[in-house]
Write a protein that holds these residues in place. Sequence first.
Motif, mmCIF file in Angstrom:
data_model
loop_
_atom_site.group_PDB
_atom_site.id
_atom_site.type_symbol
_atom_site.label_atom_id
_atom_site.label_comp_id
_atom_site.label_asym_id
_atom_site.label_seq_id
_atom_site.Cartn_x
_atom_site.Cartn_y
_atom_site.Cartn_z
ATOM 1 N N ARG A 32 -0.831 -32.098 89.205
ATOM 2 C CA ARG A 32 0.492 -31.787 88.628
ATOM 3 C C ARG A 32 1.505 -32.920 88.824
ATOM 4 N NH1 ARG A 32 -1.440 -27.838 91.483
ATOM 5 N NH2 ARG A 32 -0.117 -28.471 93.212
ATOM 6 N N VAL A 33 1.043 -34.142 88.882
ATOM 7 C CA VAL A 33 1.955 -35.289 88.959
ATOM 8 C C VAL A 33 2.461 -35.577 87.551
ATOM 9 C CG1 VAL A 33 2.098 -37.761 89.452
ATOM 10 C CG2 VAL A 33 0.826 -36.236 90.998
ATOM 11 N N LEU A 34 3.762 -35.855 87.451
ATOM 12 C CA LEU A 34 4.378 -36.140 86.150
ATOM 13 C C LEU A 34 4.882 -37.576 86.178
ATOM 14 C CD1 LEU A 34 5.556 -35.312 83.393
ATOM 15 C CD2 LEU A 34 7.501 -34.308 84.622
ATOM 16 N N VAL A 35 4.418 -38.397 85.258
ATOM 17 C CA VAL A 35 4.813 -39.813 85.247
ATOM 18 C C VAL A 35 5.413 -40.141 83.885
ATOM 19 C CG1 VAL A 35 4.108 -42.174 85.744
ATOM 20 C CG2 VAL A 35 2.816 -40.272 86.723
ATOM 21 N N HIS A 36 6.593 -40.732 83.920
ATOM 22 C CA HIS A 36 7.332 -41.015 82.695
ATOM 23 C C HIS A 36 6.997 -42.403 82.143
ATOM 24 C CE1 HIS A 36 9.405 -37.247 82.901
ATOM 25 N NE2 HIS A 36 9.605 -37.444 84.194
ATOM 26 N N ALA A 42 -9.287 -32.319 79.581
ATOM 27 C CA ALA A 42 -8.235 -33.333 79.607
ATOM 28 C C ALA A 42 -7.918 -33.786 78.191
ATOM 29 C CB ALA A 42 -8.668 -34.522 80.462
ATOM 30 N N SER A 43 -6.750 -34.426 78.042
ATOM 31 C CA SER A 43 -6.340 -34.952 76.732
ATOM 32 C C SER A 43 -6.041 -36.432 76.877
ATOM 33 C CB SER A 43 -5.077 -34.208 76.269
ATOM 34 O OG SER A 43 -4.589 -34.771 75.062
ATOM 35 N N ILE A 44 -6.732 -37.248 76.114
ATOM 36 C CA ILE A 44 -6.534 -38.704 76.156
ATOM 37 C C ILE A 44 -5.910 -39.103 74.822
ATOM 38 C CG2 ILE A 44 -7.632 -40.934 76.544
ATOM 39 C CD1 ILE A 44 -8.026 -38.923 78.856
ATOM 40 N N GLY A 45 -4.672 -39.568 74.874
ATOM 41 C CA GLY A 45 -3.911 -39.788 73.650
ATOM 42 C C GLY A 45 -4.245 -41.077 72.916
ATOM 43 N N PRO A 46 -3.544 -41.293 71.817
ATOM 44 C CA PRO A 46 -3.768 -42.468 70.978
ATOM 45 C C PRO A 46 -3.579 -43.776 71.748
ATOM 46 C CG PRO A 46 -2.262 -40.928 69.896
ATOM 47 C CD PRO A 46 -2.500 -40.408 71.268
ATOM 48 N N ASP A 51 -9.305 -32.040 85.257
ATOM 49 C CA ASP A 51 -9.064 -30.910 84.347
ATOM 50 C C ASP A 51 -7.613 -30.778 83.926
ATOM 51 O OD1 ASP A 51 -11.707 -30.381 84.751
ATOM 52 O OD2 ASP A 51 -11.375 -28.584 85.978
ATOM 53 N N GLY A 52 -7.435 -30.656 82.652
ATOM 54 C CA GLY A 52 -6.106 -30.358 82.127
ATOM 55 C C GLY A 52 -5.135 -31.513 82.212
ATOM 56 N N ALA A 53 -5.574 -32.678 82.675
ATOM 57 C CA ALA A 53 -4.673 -33.834 82.732
ATOM 58 C C ALA A 53 -4.393 -34.324 81.307
ATOM 59 C CB ALA A 53 -5.275 -34.948 83.574
ATOM 60 N N VAL A 54 -3.190 -34.839 81.111
ATOM 61 C CA VAL A 54 -2.780 -35.294 79.783
ATOM 62 C C VAL A 54 -2.312 -36.744 79.864
ATOM 63 C CG1 VAL A 54 -1.099 -34.981 77.917
ATOM 64 C CG2 VAL A 54 -2.062 -32.981 79.079
ATOM 65 N N LEU A 55 -2.920 -37.599 79.077
ATOM 66 C CA LEU A 55 -2.434 -38.967 78.925
ATOM 67 C C LEU A 55 -1.803 -39.092 77.542
ATOM 68 C CD1 LEU A 55 -5.440 -41.157 80.217
ATOM 69 C CD2 LEU A 55 -3.826 -39.771 81.521
ATOM 70 N N GLY A 56 -0.497 -39.341 77.493
ATOM 71 C CA GLY A 56 0.144 -39.595 76.213
ATOM 72 C C GLY A 56 -0.259 -40.963 75.685
ATOM 73 N N PRO A 57 0.356 -41.377 74.589
ATOM 74 C CA PRO A 57 -0.014 -42.646 73.953
ATOM 75 C C PRO A 57 0.154 -43.852 74.882
ATOM 76 C CG PRO A 57 1.499 -41.389 72.560
ATOM 77 C CD PRO A 57 1.431 -40.678 73.862
ATOM 78 N N CYS A 76 -9.375 -45.641 88.986
ATOM 79 C CA CYS A 76 -8.181 -44.815 89.252
ATOM 80 C C CYS A 76 -8.479 -43.351 88.937
ATOM 81 C CB CYS A 76 -6.992 -45.293 88.412
ATOM 82 S SG CYS A 76 -6.412 -46.942 88.892
ATOM 83 N N VAL A 77 -7.744 -42.464 89.618
ATOM 84 C CA VAL A 77 -7.956 -41.022 89.458
ATOM 85 C C VAL A 77 -6.651 -40.356 89.040
ATOM 86 C CG1 VAL A 77 -8.572 -38.880 90.650
ATOM 87 C CG2 VAL A 77 -9.741 -41.033 91.235
ATOM 88 N N VAL A 78 -6.706 -39.572 87.982
ATOM 89 C CA VAL A 78 -5.560 -38.768 87.547
ATOM 90 C C VAL A 78 -5.920 -37.316 87.839
ATOM 91 C CG1 VAL A 78 -4.117 -38.083 85.603
ATOM 92 C CG2 VAL A 78 -4.955 -40.439 85.769
ATOM 93 N N GLY A 79 -5.185 -36.706 88.794
ATOM 94 C CA GLY A 79 -5.525 -35.361 89.246
ATOM 95 C C GLY A 79 -5.276 -34.293 88.193
ATOM 96 N N ALA A 80 -5.809 -33.121 88.488
ATOM 97 C CA ALA A 80 -5.771 -32.015 87.537
ATOM 98 C C ALA A 80 -4.336 -31.675 87.141
ATOM 99 C CB ALA A 80 -6.450 -30.795 88.143
ATOM 100 N N HIS A 81 -4.166 -31.458 85.842
ATOM 101 C CA HIS A 81 -2.890 -31.009 85.288
ATOM 102 C C HIS A 81 -1.761 -32.008 85.496
ATOM 103 C CE1 HIS A 81 -5.020 -27.393 84.456
ATOM 104 N NE2 HIS A 81 -5.365 -27.311 85.729
ATOM 105 N N SER A 82 -2.097 -33.232 85.818
ATOM 106 C CA SER A 82 -1.070 -34.282 85.822
ATOM 107 C C SER A 82 -0.794 -34.687 84.381
ATOM 108 C CB SER A 82 -1.546 -35.496 86.629
ATOM 109 O OG SER A 82 -1.519 -35.161 88.004
ATOM 110 N N ARG A 83 0.431 -35.213 84.179
ATOM 111 C CA ARG A 83 0.790 -35.621 82.815
ATOM 112 C C ARG A 83 1.446 -36.991 82.841
ATOM 113 N NH1 ARG A 83 4.358 -34.570 78.113
ATOM 114 N NH2 ARG A 83 6.013 -33.671 79.378
ATOM 115 N N LEU A 84 0.865 -37.918 82.119
ATOM 116 C CA LEU A 84 1.421 -39.253 81.941
ATOM 117 C C LEU A 84 2.010 -39.251 80.535
ATOM 118 C CD1 LEU A 84 -0.485 -39.445 84.356
ATOM 119 C CD2 LEU A 84 -1.234 -41.674 83.540
#
Lengths: 343, 343, 343
Positions: C172-176, C119-123, C135-141, C149-157
């Motif tokens: 694979r949830v995409l949140v803007h 996973a990637s945990i941003g600034p 796995d593979g989930a991405v949290l932007g800044p 709370c749970v962020v599923g695999a390959h989801s991107r915030l």
Amino acid sequence: MSGNPQYTLAELAERFGLEAHGDAGTIVDGVGTLASATSTQLTFLSNSKYASQLADSQAGIVIVGAADVASRKGAALVAADPYVAYAKIAALFEHVAAAPRGIHASAVVAASARISPTASIGPCCVVEDGAVIEDGAVLGPHCTIGPGCVVGAHSRLVARVTLVIRVTLGQRVLVHPGAVIGSDGFGLAFDRDHWVKLPQLGGVRIGDDCEIGANTTIDRGALDDTVLEEDVRLDNQIQIAHNVHIGAHTAMAGCSAVAGSAKIGRYCLIGGNAGILGHLEVADRVTITAKSLVTSSIREPGEYSSGTPLQENRQWRRNAARMKHLDEYARRLAALEKDRGND
Amino acid sequence: MSGNPQYTLAELAERFGLEAHGDAGTIVDGVGTLASATSTQLTFLSNSKYASQLADSQAGIVIVGAADVASRKGAALVAADPYVAYAKIAALFEHVAAAPRGIHASAVVAASARISPTASIGPCCVVEDGAVIEDGAVLGPHCTIGPGCVVGAHSRLVARVTLVIRVTLGQRVLVHPGAVIGSDGFGLAFDRDHWVKLPQLGGVRIGDDCEIGANTTIDRGALDDTVLEEDVRLDNQIQIAHNVHIGAHTAMAGCSAVAGSAKIGRYCLIGGNAGILGHLEVADRVTITAKSLVTSSIREPGEYSSGTPLQENRQWRRNAARMKHLDEYARRLAALEKDRGND
Amino acid sequence: MSGNPQYTLAELAERFGLEAHGDAGTIVDGVGTLASATSTQLTFLSNSKYASQLADSQAGIVIVGAADVASRKGAALVAADPYVAYAKIAALFEHVAAAPRGIHASAVVAASARISPTASIGPCCVVEDGAVIEDGAVLGPHCTIGPGCVVGAHSRLVARVTLVIRVTLGQRVLVHPGAVIGSDGFGLAFDRDHWVKLPQLGGVRIGDDCEIGANTTIDRGALDDTVLEEDVRLDNQIQIAHNVHIGAHTAMAGCSAVAGSAKIGRYCLIGGNAGILGHLEVADRVTITAKSLVTSSIREPGEYSSGTPLQENRQWRRNAARMKHLDEYARRLAALEKDRGND
């Protein structure tokens, strides 16, 4: 078991001043709906529409009105308003992790800010010059408290709340994530061929016990303040423009909006996505139904609506086309009547 | 006294090119409303509705139109447009603390970002690869500037503004907290039984002197850019979809929305919570009143509306029920007329 | 050249199972509109309205339906649904910088949170007690992931997303940016002269492949959960109240809203700024047009609307005034008819 706190029927009756029926030792450790509550959960019946579910409910305790208690076989609490009693009891079962006192290492706090030692300033918060955070107030992650803003005692900013400038929150105010309070009012003067911005020199005052929903915006006043009196309840994504004044105990549902300098009374109920135009007054105890638009002052309490009913699109198209000619139809109708009268 | 800057009548007349009446040495150190301004405050009269308050105003200086100056006993400034003159003078009394030059220690700035030495990057900001922050630009707390985005000279992002990707802001752009610019347009193709997302490959271009309200969202284009020309003024909680084009000097009130690929003209006024459907055009100098829905292109300047008037709910219910039968009524009316004609 | 990846006609035909016409070696390195695409770009024709542009298009490759291929002189791909095929191919040309694995130094992560090594945990992210990032989930800044709370695999915030508490995102949830999920539902009981808040003890469950727009808000349930089934697509500034249930593959346009406990079916299309009142049901495959208000359950698939058509304001005023008297007009019309029948 859930690890929740446990309460007996007798304890709840005593604590909330309610009349108990049935086994005083009945234990509950949570709450549920009338249909789903288990034998260790408490529920309520407030709407007679669901009275038929009462006999079948497996709930350990049901809060009922006096009229319904005879229909309940198991343990019951009798309340003048079962929904209110339920709200108070259910709060016993809410776990809100205690916020740690003090300032998180990642927060950025101006030297001139005044933070109560019993307040909690969460991760990545920014507290600017001269801001005041009073006793027991909690700022969750990513809040910004602008210069000179005040967060009253025991208020809670859940996360990512921005108070821009000249904002004062009373005590026990609850603000949900994404809310912006104290942003510039939308004030513009048109100078021949372009806009000139009016400085927004006022502030925002939020009374005690108000609640502000997620992503709601409240602009600061142009000269005087934007004001919410005590116990005003705003749902999510509400827009409150500059110099609006909202009376105590008024509740507004999601996506409603009030334009500049409107004055809303006390104990009003504003439905979802309803709109109130600027510079007008709404009396106390006015209800506006969802998606209605208020275009002039309302002087009398009561319920008000605008809009048209939903229809299957094909029918709606036919009717909507006719709306463009209503004035003509009314004239033709009057002409026929006159004509008829002349027979 | 307030510690504010002070100005004499003579100084203001000179500085703003206005005609002065009364004691040239009259000093003001702030502004107020016609009703509340004190003897050291300046105010204005632009709406003849309030002319009766002019004689009683305690204001040190009142800005008036030529027609009203005779009714003013104390010091006055005469302006062609008193509201515009007031906007400009009031700005003298707005304190905006100077943002410190440089990058706050808590900000996270990519090595490849280009930050002007005269820009200010606030606490907890994130500036990503290749972003450009030009001279005198100010980022308040919690802003994110995505890869390659550009913040033009002297623009100000008040706090918690997110530029996602391929966003360019012109000069002197003002963006309020919670605004999101450059998020994915809502582009979906339906593939038999599920949605396929269309990549949003365009960007957003915001012209000079635009203002973007709190929690407003502006999506980036699917292929071409979403565009706001110069001096576009957006209030709070506005939604601008992908590939929208808004002409210069257009102003939109809170909670209005424009769907994808619509093209709005210059000098338009869009009322609160008004909506404009996608793929249509609105001419220059069109006014849309609050909560109206534009469903086809508007080719002529003018004022346009939809919706129904507010009524007491009981009456409204009766009328609304009838709206479902308008087409039938119109036919029956025509039949009666025809029948009558046959007499 | 753009430095983009390049694909030949033959490669695309093979990869996406499409029929190729024309020079198999035709190379494209990007996409464009039918009108603007260059000789190294791909485009599509799905709407026969634009068929006249096909002959003139300079595009290197055009995706067309079988019926249009004869009108295309250059290279073409034939697809059953050209828009869907385009969506899939265009994704090849979207550059999303790979998010770096691991936790940014500025993020604040609770010791009890469980973060996948991929996973990637941003600034400036904040991940609280017991949260799980798969796995593979991405949290932007600037994201906050609340307790548990749970962020599923390959989801991107994308950035600045807040999950408050008891929120589970599928895969694979995409949140803007600016979205708030899991905030308190708006539950209040009126206790004689003030409001009592109902604790919101439920959560939010978001299914796989959902997309949540910028500044959209989704409240958590009062007792049970608020639920979005898989592949639900929400645009910007949508409000989903507590205990709402939205069926799979339903798409909602910007600024629409659903009140508490409403149940929306599968494959519904909800137009911009449409509203759905609480405690009602909407069947599968229902379309609601923009700005319509649903006030009772809809049992049949189909398209539904409310509202009135836009008119020039002067005309609209005349007609709108008449709407307040429709019930009277209908009665007068009936009276005339009856009267006529008596002749």
